[in-house]
Design a protein around this motif. Structure first.
Motif, PDB file in Angstrom:
ATOM      1  N   LEU A 252       0.828  -1.204   0.000  1.00 31.07           N
ATOM      2  CA  LEU A 252       0.000   0.000   0.000  1.00 31.07           C
ATOM      3  C   LEU A 252       0.867   1.260   0.000  1.00 31.07           C
ATOM      4  O   LEU A 252       0.569   2.241  -0.678  1.00 31.07           O
ATOM      5  CB  LEU A 252      -0.939   0.002   1.209  1.00 31.07           C
ATOM      6  N   GLN A 253       1.947   1.213   0.754  1.00 31.21           N
ATOM      7  CA  GLN A 253       2.866   2.342   0.809  1.00 31.21           C
ATOM      8  C   GLN A 253       3.457   2.610  -0.574  1.00 31.21           C
ATOM      9  O   GLN A 253       3.502   3.752  -1.036  1.00 31.21           O
ATOM     10  CB  GLN A 253       3.989   2.077   1.804  1.00 31.21           C
ATOM     11  N   ARG A 254       3.915   1.560  -1.238  1.00 30.40           N
ATOM     12  CA  ARG A 254       4.543   1.729  -2.545  1.00 30.40           C
ATOM     13  C   ARG A 254       3.562   2.255  -3.579  1.00 30.40           C
ATOM     14  O   ARG A 254       3.923   3.038  -4.459  1.00 30.40           O
ATOM     15  CB  ARG A 254       5.118   0.391  -3.007  1.00 30.40           C
ATOM     16  N   VAL A 255       2.310   1.830  -3.484  1.00 30.17           N
ATOM     17  CA  VAL A 255       1.317   2.229  -4.474  1.00 30.17           C
ATOM     18  C   VAL A 255       0.811   3.647  -4.210  1.00 30.17           C
ATOM     19  O   VAL A 255       0.720   4.478  -5.123  1.00 30.17           O
ATOM     20  CB  VAL A 255       0.140   1.232  -4.493  1.00 30.17           C
ATOM     21  N   PHE A 256       0.491   3.945  -2.944  1.00 26.56           N
ATOM     22  CA  PHE A 256      -0.242   5.177  -2.661  1.00 26.56           C
ATOM     23  C   PHE A 256       0.611   6.326  -2.126  1.00 26.56           C
ATOM     24  O   PHE A 256       0.178   7.475  -2.171  1.00 26.56           O
ATOM     25  CB  PHE A 256      -1.372   4.891  -1.671  1.00 26.56           C
ATOM     26  N   LEU A 257       1.782   6.037  -1.605  1.00 27.44           N
ATOM     27  CA  LEU A 257       2.616   7.098  -1.036  1.00 27.44           C
ATOM     28  C   LEU A 257       3.864   7.296  -1.886  1.00 27.44           C
ATOM     29  O   LEU A 257       4.349   6.369  -2.518  1.00 27.44           O
ATOM     30  CB  LEU A 257       3.021   6.760   0.402  1.00 27.44           C
ATOM     31  N   ARG A 258       4.372   8.503  -1.849  1.00 35.23           N
ATOM     32  CA  ARG A 258       5.614   8.809  -2.558  1.00 35.23           C
ATOM     33  C   ARG A 258       6.440   9.766  -1.697  1.00 35.23           C
ATOM     34  O   ARG A 258       5.894  10.523  -0.890  1.00 35.23           O
ATOM     35  CB  ARG A 258       5.317   9.429  -3.927  1.00 35.23           C
ATOM     36  N   LYS A 259       7.753   9.741  -1.912  1.00 32.28           N
ATOM     37  CA  LYS A 259       8.639  10.608  -1.144  1.00 32.28           C
ATOM     38  C   LYS A 259       8.864  11.952  -1.811  1.00 32.28           C
ATOM     39  O   LYS A 259       9.215  12.930  -1.146  1.00 32.28           O
ATOM     40  CB  LYS A 259       9.987   9.920  -0.922  1.00 32.28           C
ATOM     41  N   LYS A 260       8.675  12.015  -3.115  1.00 32.80           N
ATOM     42  CA  LYS A 260       8.907  13.259  -3.843  1.00 32.80           C
ATOM     43  C   LYS A 260       7.590  13.968  -4.103  1.00 32.80           C
ATOM     44  O   LYS A 260       6.532  13.353  -4.170  1.00 32.80           O
ATOM     45  CB  LYS A 260       9.627  12.968  -5.161  1.00 32.80           C
ATOM     46  N   ARG A 261       7.701  15.283  -4.306  1.00 32.70           N
ATOM     47  CA  ARG A 261       6.502  16.076  -4.545  1.00 32.70           C
ATOM     48  C   ARG A 261       5.844  15.700  -5.873  1.00 32.70           C
ATOM     49  O   ARG A 261       4.629  15.633  -5.971  1.00 32.70           O
ATOM     50  CB  ARG A 261       6.863  17.572  -4.556  1.00 32.70           C
ATOM     51  N   GLY A 262       6.652  15.502  -6.889  1.00 32.01           N
ATOM     52  CA  GLY A 262       6.107  15.244  -8.217  1.00 32.01           C
ATOM     53  C   GLY A 262       5.303  13.964  -8.289  1.00 32.01           C
ATOM     54  O   GLY A 262       5.586  12.990  -7.592  1.00 32.01           O
ATOM     55  N   TYR A 263       4.299  13.961  -9.150  1.00 31.68           N
ATOM     56  CA  TYR A 263       3.428  12.797  -9.291  1.00 31.68           C
ATOM     57  C   TYR A 263       4.048  11.744 -10.202  1.00 31.68           C
ATOM     58  O   TYR A 263       4.681  12.051 -11.203  1.00 31.68           O
ATOM     59  CB  TYR A 263       2.072  13.224  -9.860  1.00 31.68           C
TER      60      TYR A 263
END
Length: 576
Positions: free
Chosen positions: A522-533
């Motif tokens: 879920l973290q890998r799919v829905f969260l990101r560390k960078k601002r860009g999409y």
């Protein structure tokens, strides 16, 4: 203190006097509850006389601290419109009368007045009448503001909030529609409104704060979104208002880079009544944080001032009203130090020396350093707070397990926090270690003459927060559950609501059947560390996720924490 200084705009919110006698157990501090204020009879006369009395005191005290402008709420409740109905017309008529008296008090003290508005406020009848016609709604909003500017020439400007509406608990005939969905729409609206404000020679202050709803929901941090908003805007009556960070008023946030990437006139927003850090019930000093931002802001182009929220923000039971009566010593300390640092270029040491003199300086500084460590390491889980995560259009807050006036002992929170914090033992030890600061803080408070009641409350509250870390990060068993429930009972007995507002201790030990592997996915799919999409964000999280939620939210809504469903605009706003 002289009001002369670096900036023209030194803004403070003036909502506190309007909460005189407000008896709700848990208060929505986001704005004045205009729909609930008395407008008829002797009780209303007494109430408004009290508001004016409080405002006289408030204005005198904030002016002495160097403020130059006061914000009040809101435009829609001060303009009569066709179709309002008898009840709303009576309310608007009385509010117009009383607000003129309040504005007169502020102006007599030599301060500017700014009135707030969301985009856009409407009655249900108006909403039905527009039937989704956006052009007609835009014209209505411009007419509303035009009529307000004509009716209240003494008001110096309007503060617009683009990306947030009323909380779910707000009652009344007028509700705020999240009208702006894209930066392009915001740009068109600003251009249209600025013709009006230029004509009246009044200021339009646009707040970039958004809660993640619609494509404009990332306006607070997305560089291209802000550039699109500002495209072609050259008016000398336009000011952009930015929070210091990319999220709400939390610690551990870098300075919002929009200050360095825009050339329009700007103000930076601070919060001295820390809505996530006790709301003035205990010391939560921000002086060093403000000083660090001030140094970075020295190179920002066209910074024309700053605003300090001394009352506004949060849903909680804490009810001290700043700059009136006993007020909140800790809020007012944050407030005056912020002005001294930002407006007069002082270092924190200089500001504290000015406030307390050289004799008390060492004791005051040591006390504030100890309390700062308690906040930074005892309230925030340092390892988690230092991480940067984005979900859809919002930056994940660096504080989750304590929110507004609630401390969470709940299994879903345990799952999430354990997933993101690797040094679990260290986090628990750090939470308990800062409790050792309180003996010395108590001694110093007595020496300075502050008293120890708030320090004792802080100690007991942070002992509960330390226990919450043990629950979050350590293996759970019946013995730990018994300790939690015993501590909860003792905390409630020591601080009954009839004597002192306290934190709510929210317990729910029902297990959530989600494995670590599923959380990682879920973290890998829905969260990101960078601002860009990422591509997956455009495909899934920004669009499909919202659609799925709207289809199935009723089935799963009760599994979400109540505060996420019922407070503010609710979780559904983030998923629009």
């Amino acid at each position: 203190m002289s009001v002369q200084g670096k900036y023209e705009w030194v803004i403070v919110d003036g909502i506190g006097p309007f909460f005189r006698g407000y008896e709700k157990r848990r208060i929505n501090w986001s704005k004045i509850p205009l729909a609930e204020l008395p407008v008829d009879g002797a009780g209303a006369d007494r109430y408004w006389a009290g508001v004016c009395e409080d405002m006289v005191e408030f204005v005198g005290r904030v002016r002495a601290h160097g403020y130059t402008a006061v914000t009040l709420d809101d435009v829609a409740h001060l303009v009569s419109r066709e179709g309002h109905g008898d009840g709303l017309s009576l309310r608007v008529s009385r509010l117009q009368l009383e607000m003129r008296r309040v504005i007169g008090i502020i102006k007599e003290a030599g301060l500017k007045v700014l009135m707030t508005s969301d985009v856009i406020p409407m009655t249900e009848n108006q909403r039905r009448g527009f039937a989704g016609d956006r052009e007609a709604m835009s014209k209505y909003f411009k007419d509303l503001l035009g009529e307000f500017l004509e009716s209240f020439p003494e008001v110096d400007g309007v503060v617009l909030r683009l990306g947030e509406g009323d909380g779910k608990d707000v009652k009344g005939d007028i509700a705020n529609e999240l009208f702006i969905k894209t930066a392009a729409e915001a740009n068109v609206l600003m251009g249209d409104l600025l013709e009006l404000f230029d004509y009246h020679e009044r200021y339009l202050i646009c707040r970039t704060w958004t809660v993640g709803a619609y494509p404009v929901g990332d306006l607070i941090w997305h560089r291209k979104r802000i550039q699109r908003l500002l495209s072609g805007i050259t008016s000398s009556y336009f000011i952009l208002s930015l929070k210091y960070g990319e999220s709400d008023f939390f610690r551990y946030l870098p300075l919002n880079q929009a200050f360095h990437e825009t050339s329009v006139a700007k103000v930076v927003e601070f919060q001295s009544r820390r809505e996530y850090e006790g709301a003035g019930e205990y010391p939560s000093f921000i002086g060093w944080q403000v000083e660090a931002y001030a140094r970075q802001l020295e190179s920002a182009e066209n910074l024309v001032g700053f605003s300090v929220w001394v009352q506004t923000g949060g849903w909680h039971a804490f009810r001290r009203r700043s700059y009136m009566g006993k007020g909140s010593y800790w809020v007012e300390l944050n407030s005056v130090v912020t002005v001294l640092v930002m407006q007069h270029g002082m270092r924190v040491d200089e500001a504290l020396t000015k406030c307390y003199g050289s004799i008390k300086f060492d004791a005051v500084k040591q006390f504030l350093e100890l309390s700062e460590e308690v906040i930074m390491k005892g309230l925030y889980v340092e390892e988690f707070a230092q991480q940067k995560w984005f979900f859809r259009r919002v930056r994940i807050p660096p504080l989750l397990h304590v929110y507004w006036d609630s401390i969470f002992f709940q299994h879903p929170m345990k799952k999430v926090m354990k997933h993101f914090v690797h040094n679990k033992q260290g986090a628990v030890e750090q939470g308990y270690a800062v409790l050792e600061n309180f003996d010395r803080m108590e001694q110093l408070a007595q020496k300075i003459g502050w008293g120890t009641e708030d320090v004792c409350f802080m100690r007991d509250t942070f002992a509960m927060i330390a226990l919450s870390r043990e629950y979050l990060f350590m293996p759970f068993d019946q013995a730990l559950k018994d300790r939690v429930m015993k501590a909860k009972r003792e905390y409630k007995l020591k601080y009954p609501r009839s004597v002192r507002p306290r934190y709510r201790v929210k317990t729910n030990f029902d297990r959530m059947a989600v494995s670590h592997e599923k959380l990682r996915l879920l973290q890998r799919v829905f969260l990101r560390k960078k601002r860009g999409y990422r591509f997956i964000d455009h495909l899934l999280t920004l669009y499909l996720l919202g659609m799925v939620y709207r289809l199935f939210h009723k089935r799963y809504e009760k599994s979400l924490p109540k505060f996420a469903r019922k407070s503010a605009m609710g979780i559904d706003a983030v998923l629009k």
